[in-house]
Write a protein that holds these residues in place. Structure first.
Motif, mmCIF file in Angstrom:
data_model
loop_
_atom_site.group_PDB
_atom_site.id
_atom_site.type_symbol
_atom_site.label_atom_id
_atom_site.label_comp_id
_atom_site.label_asym_id
_atom_site.label_seq_id
_atom_site.Cartn_x
_atom_site.Cartn_y
_atom_site.Cartn_z
ATOM 1 N N GLU A 4 0.310 13.175 2.681
ATOM 2 C CA GLU A 4 -0.243 12.821 3.832
ATOM 3 C C GLU A 4 0.449 14.531 4.802
ATOM 4 N N LEU A 5 0.722 14.839 3.574
ATOM 5 C CA LEU A 5 0.737 16.625 3.929
ATOM 6 C C LEU A 5 -0.962 17.233 3.909
ATOM 7 N N ALA A 6 -1.476 16.740 3.091
ATOM 8 C CA ALA A 6 -2.799 16.954 3.025
ATOM 9 C C ALA A 6 -3.436 17.069 4.138
ATOM 10 N N ASN A 7 -3.233 16.013 4.853
ATOM 11 C CA ASN A 7 -3.585 15.436 6.394
ATOM 12 C C ASN A 7 -3.315 15.501 7.548
ATOM 13 N N ILE A 8 -2.408 17.135 7.583
ATOM 14 C CA ILE A 8 -1.812 17.295 8.587
ATOM 15 C C ILE A 8 -2.430 17.831 9.977
ATOM 16 N N LYS A 9 -3.710 18.317 9.422
ATOM 17 C CA LYS A 9 -4.232 17.979 11.119
ATOM 18 C C LYS A 9 -4.636 17.193 11.609
ATOM 19 N N LYS A 10 -3.786 15.821 11.005
ATOM 20 C CA LYS A 10 -4.188 14.674 12.792
ATOM 21 C C LYS A 10 -2.599 14.802 13.075
ATOM 22 N N TRP A 11 -1.519 15.662 12.184
ATOM 23 C CA TRP A 11 0.351 15.411 12.681
ATOM 24 C C TRP A 11 0.008 16.114 14.047
ATOM 25 N N ILE A 13 0.945 17.475 17.805
ATOM 26 C CA ILE A 13 0.534 19.002 17.844
ATOM 27 C C ILE A 13 2.197 19.317 19.348
ATOM 28 N N LEU A 14 2.997 20.532 19.037
ATOM 29 C CA LEU A 14 4.061 20.250 20.154
ATOM 30 C C LEU A 14 4.319 21.688 19.832
ATOM 31 N N TYR A 15 4.042 22.528 21.030
ATOM 32 C CA TYR A 15 4.169 23.589 21.430
ATOM 33 C C TYR A 15 5.701 23.779 22.339
ATOM 34 N N GLY A 72 4.032 30.521 18.221
ATOM 35 C CA GLY A 72 4.546 29.345 16.929
ATOM 36 C C GLY A 72 4.318 28.489 17.860
ATOM 37 N N ARG A 73 3.996 27.248 16.587
ATOM 38 C CA ARG A 73 3.734 25.437 17.145
ATOM 39 C C ARG A 73 4.121 24.487 16.198
ATOM 40 N N VAL A 74 4.530 23.767 16.617
ATOM 41 C CA VAL A 74 4.860 22.707 15.392
ATOM 42 C C VAL A 74 4.325 21.508 14.828
ATOM 43 N N ARG A 75 4.114 21.348 13.942
ATOM 44 C CA ARG A 75 3.005 19.970 13.900
ATOM 45 C C ARG A 75 3.991 18.502 13.237
ATOM 46 N N VAL A 76 4.118 17.576 13.691
ATOM 47 C CA VAL A 76 5.302 16.755 13.704
ATOM 48 C C VAL A 76 4.455 14.915 13.291
ATOM 49 N N LEU A 77 4.573 14.788 12.481
ATOM 50 C CA LEU A 77 3.954 12.839 11.680
ATOM 51 C C LEU A 77 5.303 12.082 12.575
ATOM 52 N N LEU A 78 4.689 11.273 13.257
ATOM 53 C CA LEU A 78 5.252 10.068 14.108
ATOM 54 C C LEU A 78 5.675 8.794 12.996
ATOM 55 N N LYS A 79 4.124 8.970 12.733
ATOM 56 C CA LYS A 79 4.336 7.458 12.092
ATOM 57 C C LYS A 79 3.759 7.442 10.778
ATOM 58 N N LYS A 80 3.624 6.907 9.262
ATOM 59 C CA LYS A 80 3.438 7.306 8.115
ATOM 60 C C LYS A 80 2.157 6.461 8.107
ATOM 61 N N GLU A 81 1.554 6.804 6.723
ATOM 62 C CA GLU A 81 -0.318 6.505 6.430
ATOM 63 C C GLU A 81 -0.531 4.594 6.700
ATOM 64 N N ASP A 82 0.731 3.777 6.183
ATOM 65 C CA ASP A 82 0.697 2.593 6.548
ATOM 66 C C ASP A 82 0.929 1.755 7.962
ATOM 67 N N GLY A 83 0.570 2.582 9.058
ATOM 68 C CA GLY A 83 1.824 3.156 10.672
ATOM 69 C C GLY A 83 2.460 2.587 11.218
ATOM 70 N N THR A 84 3.746 2.404 10.087
ATOM 71 C CA THR A 84 5.002 2.191 10.456
ATOM 72 C C THR A 84 6.386 3.552 10.908
ATOM 73 N N LEU A 85 6.919 3.651 11.903
ATOM 74 C CA LEU A 85 7.126 4.822 12.287
ATOM 75 C C LEU A 85 7.978 5.046 11.522
ATOM 76 N N SER A 92 6.284 7.827 20.741
ATOM 77 C CA SER A 92 5.179 8.070 21.489
ATOM 78 C C SER A 92 5.620 10.157 21.358
ATOM 79 N N ARG A 93 4.714 10.731 21.403
ATOM 80 C CA ARG A 93 4.836 12.123 21.488
ATOM 81 C C ARG A 93 5.497 12.398 22.823
ATOM 82 N N LYS A 94 5.424 11.940 23.907
ATOM 83 C CA LYS A 94 6.320 12.450 25.098
ATOM 84 C C LYS A 94 7.525 11.881 25.412
ATOM 85 N N GLN A 95 7.646 10.410 24.124
ATOM 86 C CA GLN A 95 9.177 10.176 23.744
ATOM 87 C C GLN A 95 9.750 11.694 22.720
ATOM 88 N N LEU A 96 9.473 11.750 22.001
ATOM 89 C CA LEU A 96 9.523 13.023 21.185
ATOM 90 C C LEU A 96 9.961 13.521 21.870
#
Length: 136
Positions: A4-11, A13-15, A72-85, A92-96
């Motif tokens: 999951e951490l290696a794939n940080i580019k898919k997280w 982004i929140l400015y 500065g910006r923050v990368r956040v992971l909302l879902k695990k690899e299996d798709g669960t939150l 969603s990003r909007k809710q976050l």
């Protein structure tokens, strides 16, 4: 966790601009003015992500393209690899963004500052200028 951490580019982004009440929609704010908070920082957003039990990474060397002076910006992971939150309450990003904007004004580092600022500003507020009517 390594995968999951290696794939940080898919997280997500929140400015900080996204939830800043001082910015307009054209300047990059993504949520309503009434729900936005005043001048959030990456550290405060990161602390909120910790509170919501979401993995995040702060990237200090990055900047928002429309406002490149604010770093500065923050990368956040909302879902695990299996798709669960990670947090079922945030889907969603909007809710976050809305949840973080609610939390930031109550941040421990922030609650002390406004009280001190308001008392000192109230005591030193004097009217500048001569005042009165101009006569001709």
């Amino acid at each position: 966790m390594e995968g999951e951490l290696a794939n940080i580019k898919k997280w997500n982004i929140l400015y900080p601009v996204y939830i800043n009440s001082k910015k307009t929609m054209a300047q990059g704010r993504r949520i309503g003015l009434t729900k936005a908070c005043e001048n959030p920082t990456c550290a405060e957003i990161g602390d909120c992500c910790t509170y919501f039990k979401l993995p995040f990474a702060i990237e200090i060397d990055k900047a928002y393209p429309r406002d490149f002076m604010q770093r500065g910006r923050v990368r956040v992971l909302l879902k695990k690899e299996d798709g669960t939150l990670f947090n079922p309450a945030i889907a969603s990003r909007k809710q976050l963004m809305l949840r973080i904007a609610e939390m930031v004004p109550r941040h421990p580092g922030r609650t002390k500052k406004p009280e001190a600022a308001s008392t000192s500003a109230a005591g030193t507020s004097t009217k500048s200028g001569k005042g009165g009517k101009k006569r001709r």
